[in-house]
Design a protein around this motif. Sequence first.
Motif, PDB file in Angstrom:
ATOM      1  N   UNK A 103       0.920  -1.263   0.086  1.00 55.90           N
ATOM      2  CA  UNK A 103      -0.078   0.152  -0.085  1.00 55.90           C
ATOM      3  C   UNK A 103       0.720   1.422   0.050  1.00 55.90           C
ATOM      4  N   UNK A 104       0.402   2.319  -0.646  1.00 56.85           N
ATOM      5  CA  UNK A 104       0.817   3.559  -0.687  1.00 56.85           C
ATOM      6  C   UNK A 104       0.795   4.050   0.797  1.00 56.85           C
ATOM      7  N   UNK A 105       1.790   4.384   1.494  1.00 52.87           N
ATOM      8  CA  UNK A 105       1.730   4.866   2.902  1.00 52.87           C
ATOM      9  C   UNK A 105       1.759   6.387   2.732  1.00 52.87           C
ATOM     10  N   UNK A 106       2.771   6.875   1.973  1.00 53.25           N
ATOM     11  CA  UNK A 106       2.970   8.430   1.977  1.00 53.25           C
ATOM     12  C   UNK A 106       3.786   8.551   0.610  1.00 53.25           C
ATOM     13  N   UNK A 107       3.861  10.020   0.346  1.00 61.87           N
ATOM     14  CA  UNK A 107       4.446  10.233  -0.893  1.00 61.87           C
ATOM     15  C   UNK A 107       4.820  11.853  -0.961  1.00 61.87           C
ATOM     16  N   UNK A 108       5.762  12.119  -1.665  1.00 69.16           N
ATOM     17  CA  UNK A 108       6.207  13.552  -1.778  1.00 69.16           C
ATOM     18  C   UNK A 108       6.235  13.691  -3.476  1.00 69.16           C
ATOM     19  N   UNK A 109       5.466  14.477  -3.901  1.00 72.20           N
ATOM     20  CA  UNK A 109       5.455  14.492  -5.517  1.00 72.20           C
ATOM     21  C   UNK A 109       6.945  14.719  -6.136  1.00 72.20           C
ATOM     22  N   UNK A 110       7.349  13.715  -6.884  1.00 70.95           N
ATOM     23  CA  UNK A 110       8.683  13.950  -7.769  1.00 70.95           C
ATOM     24  C   UNK A 110       9.973  13.861  -6.544  1.00 70.95           C
ATOM     25  N   UNK A 111       9.675  13.465  -5.369  1.00 65.25           N
ATOM     26  CA  UNK A 111      10.894  13.235  -4.490  1.00 65.25           C
ATOM     27  C   UNK A 111      10.785  12.046  -3.759  1.00 65.25           C
ATOM     28  N   UNK A 112       9.740  11.485  -3.059  1.00 67.75           N
ATOM     29  CA  UNK A 112       9.611  10.030  -2.455  1.00 67.75           C
ATOM     30  C   UNK A 112       8.314   9.493  -2.458  1.00 67.75           C
ATOM     31  N   UNK A 113       8.575   8.016  -2.300  1.00 65.22           N
ATOM     32  CA  UNK A 113       7.214   7.477  -2.427  1.00 65.22           C
ATOM     33  C   UNK A 113       7.547   6.181  -1.431  1.00 65.22           C
ATOM     34  N   UNK A 114       6.645   5.878  -0.463  1.00 63.71           N
ATOM     35  CA  UNK A 114       6.867   4.999   0.644  1.00 63.71           C
ATOM     36  C   UNK A 114       5.701   3.818   0.395  1.00 63.71           C
ATOM     37  N   UNK A 115       6.034   2.458   0.273  1.00 65.22           N
ATOM     38  CA  UNK A 115       4.957   1.588   0.411  1.00 65.22           C
ATOM     39  C   UNK A 115       5.226   0.595   1.574  1.00 65.22           C
ATOM     40  N   UNK A 116       4.002   0.218   2.069  1.00 60.98           N
ATOM     41  CA  UNK A 116       4.359  -0.838   3.122  1.00 60.98           C
ATOM     42  C   UNK A 116       3.230  -1.821   3.105  1.00 60.98           C
ATOM     43  N   UNK A 117       3.497  -3.122   3.872  1.00 57.88           N
ATOM     44  CA  UNK A 117       2.437  -3.936   3.738  1.00 57.88           C
ATOM     45  C   UNK A 117       1.194  -3.511   4.850  1.00 57.88           C
ATOM     46  N   UNK A 118       1.050  -2.568   5.441  1.00 56.52           N
ATOM     47  CA  UNK A 118       0.124  -2.384   6.265  1.00 56.52           C
ATOM     48  C   UNK A 118       0.450  -2.567   7.825  1.00 56.52           C
TER      49      UNK A 118
END
Length: 199
Positions: free
Chosen positions: A120-135
């Motif tokens: 799941x997408x947990x958080x993101x900053x446009x054009x900078x970072x994205x974090x996925x996690x299993x919940x």
Amino acid sequence: MLPIAIVVALVVVAVAFFGLYRPWHLMWGATRLEVARSMPGDEIVPSPIFNATRVVTIDARPEDVWPWIVQIGFGRAGWYSYDLFDNLGRHSSERIVPELQHIEVGDLVPLGPGESSGMLVKEFVLNRSILWWTGKNGQTTWAWGLYPTSYGATRLVTRVRAPLSWRQPMSAVWLLLDEVADFPMMRKCLQGIKRRAET
């Protein structure tokens, strides 16, 4: 003599794997500063048994690399890796797909077939970072960071952190698969993103 030879061979393989190959592949392409630098999600898995930081330099700006990451996933644009294994033979996209560019926190990034097979997408900053996690019930995290260089390129950093959970026996199986298969697939993925973003 044969059992002794087998034991010696196993010891040599173990030393080579844990002493040479594993440290190398867990920080492939990364500098010591990049390995030590904190990334989104590090606090979720404070003591991972699997902690891989891989990096590639892309001759493109972060905003030109970002679309290739946003659309990634099984049944989406693919993984830019070994399509036979991670996309059921469907070729990963060679173009930016407009309809796959919108993401929201909570979106599923499919890792394979099945409605809930993914992160799941947990958080993101446009054009900078994205974090996925299993919940909340699982703690594996997968972070992507895009760091601009002084010469107009991007250092694309990916970090996977996974704990060993005795409450989830299958986590041991996934960790074994990570140790064996994660690096070849991840290296190919990073190289695939690099090739596409640069062309």
